[in-house]
Design a protein around this motif. Sequence first.
Motif, PDB file in Angstrom:
ATOM      1  N   GLY A   1       6.951  12.660  -0.796  1.00  0.00           N
ATOM      2  CA  GLY A   1       5.741  12.595   0.024  1.00  0.00           C
ATOM      3  C   GLY A   1       5.104  11.229   0.134  1.00  0.00           C
ATOM      4  N   PHE A   2       5.796  10.170  -0.296  1.00  0.00           N
ATOM      5  CA  PHE A   2       5.221   8.823  -0.284  1.00  0.00           C
ATOM      6  C   PHE A   2       5.628   8.053   0.969  1.00  0.00           C
ATOM      7  N   GLU A   3       4.721   7.203   1.437  1.00  0.00           N
ATOM      8  CA  GLU A   3       4.991   6.204   2.470  1.00  0.00           C
ATOM      9  C   GLU A   3       4.486   4.866   1.948  1.00  0.00           C
ATOM     10  N   PHE A   4       5.150   3.774   2.346  1.00  0.00           N
ATOM     11  CA  PHE A   4       4.795   2.443   1.865  1.00  0.00           C
ATOM     12  C   PHE A   4       4.581   1.499   3.041  1.00  0.00           C
TER      13      PHE A   4
ATOM     14  N   LYS B   1       0.867  -1.185   0.000  1.00  0.00           N
ATOM     15  CA  LYS B   1       0.000   0.000   0.000  1.00  0.00           C
ATOM     16  C   LYS B   1       0.896   1.223   0.000  1.00  0.00           C
ATOM     17  N   ALA B   2       0.527   2.206  -0.811  1.00  0.00           N
ATOM     18  CA  ALA B   2       1.271   3.463  -0.858  1.00  0.00           C
ATOM     19  C   ALA B   2       0.341   4.594  -0.452  1.00  0.00           C
ATOM     20  N   PHE B   3       0.882   5.505   0.340  1.00  0.00           N
ATOM     21  CA  PHE B   3       0.163   6.684   0.808  1.00  0.00           C
ATOM     22  C   PHE B   3       0.978   7.896   0.376  1.00  0.00           C
TER      23      PHE B   3
ATOM     24  N   HIS C   1      -9.893   6.768   3.027  1.00  0.00           N
ATOM     25  CA  HIS C   1      -8.943   7.451   3.914  1.00  0.00           C
ATOM     26  C   HIS C   1      -9.277   7.258   5.391  1.00  0.00           C
ATOM     27  N   GLU C   2     -10.562   7.324   5.732  1.00  0.00           N
ATOM     28  CA  GLU C   2     -10.936   7.254   7.153  1.00  0.00           C
ATOM     29  C   GLU C   2     -10.715   5.863   7.757  1.00  0.00           C
ATOM     30  N   LEU C   3     -10.501   4.834   6.928  1.00  0.00           N
ATOM     31  CA  LEU C   3     -10.299   3.476   7.438  1.00  0.00           C
ATOM     32  C   LEU C   3      -8.826   3.082   7.526  1.00  0.00           C
ATOM     33  N   THR C   4      -7.933   3.915   7.041  1.00  0.00           N
ATOM     34  CA  THR C   4      -6.520   3.521   6.983  1.00  0.00           C
ATOM     35  C   THR C   4      -5.727   3.916   8.221  1.00  0.00           C
TER      36      THR C   4
ATOM     37  N   GLY D   1      -3.848  10.073   2.195  1.00  0.00           N
ATOM     38  CA  GLY D   1      -4.679   9.109   1.492  1.00  0.00           C
ATOM     39  C   GLY D   1      -3.883   8.007   0.794  1.00  0.00           C
ATOM     40  N   MET D   2      -4.536   6.842   0.675  1.00  0.00           N
ATOM     41  CA  MET D   2      -3.934   5.726  -0.043  1.00  0.00           C
ATOM     42  C   MET D   2      -4.018   6.005  -1.540  1.00  0.00           C
ATOM     43  N   VAL D   3      -2.903   5.828  -2.236  1.00  0.00           N
ATOM     44  CA  VAL D   3      -2.865   6.075  -3.674  1.00  0.00           C
ATOM     45  C   VAL D   3      -2.568   4.800  -4.472  1.00  0.00           C
ATOM     46  N   LEU D   4      -2.173   3.726  -3.771  1.00  0.00           N
ATOM     47  CA  LEU D   4      -1.877   2.457  -4.447  1.00  0.00           C
ATOM     48  C   LEU D   4      -2.166   1.323  -3.481  1.00  0.00           C
ATOM     49  N   ASN D   5      -2.816   0.279  -3.993  1.00  0.00           N
ATOM     50  CA  ASN D   5      -3.090  -0.931  -3.208  1.00  0.00           C
ATOM     51  C   ASN D   5      -2.858  -2.113  -4.147  1.00  0.00           C
TER      52      ASN D   5
END
Length: 197
Positions: free
Chosen positions: A177-180, A58-60, A137-140, A145-149
């Motif tokens: 600005g990405f997190e994985f 998952k990428a945010f 977004h509210e469930l992560t 926000g999640m941009v990749l799953n």
Amino acid sequence: RHHEWVVEAFMRCGTVIPMKFATIFTTEERLRERLLALYETLRELCGKLQGKEEWGLKAFCDLRYLQATAEAEHERIKQLKAQLAGQPQGTAYLMKKQLEELVTRETDQLLSRHLESIYQRLASLAHEAKLNLLTPHELTNRKHGMVLNAALLLEKTSVNRLAEEVRALRQDYAPRGFEFELVGPFPPYNFSQLPAC
């Protein structure tokens, strides 16, 4: 949860083909009929899934980083910003709207290019890869926000290479600005769909 624990326990012992959640057989005879009807499909899936497991990435993204890049690098955006100064109120309003639309479009295109590159890097390590729906977004429980799953079907021997690639992605994309988040292993839910009962 108990169902998932059972499937994961069997996964540690060999190849599993998980059925769709809440698949219920009221009799042993009905189960036997279903398995016989699926015999060839199950055989093919066992061959495809043997020695493999499912992982997810998952990428945010904090889109403000990409927006700042778009504003700094795109010539038309820089021109519009320069032209805004000293414009009459009505003209400035229309130009500002045009600027906002252009920044949004360029930010989206920049994000798409990054996501395509990230996905290709992951898919090159996998036997098979799929994109899943994004979690709202509210469930992560994440700030951004999640941009990749992505779901990845990997040889068990490739998991270390995947972990190395995720470390490299974090290094390459943190300044953007990405997190994985790497999750797994899971039973191959995304790669073992059976025909409907």
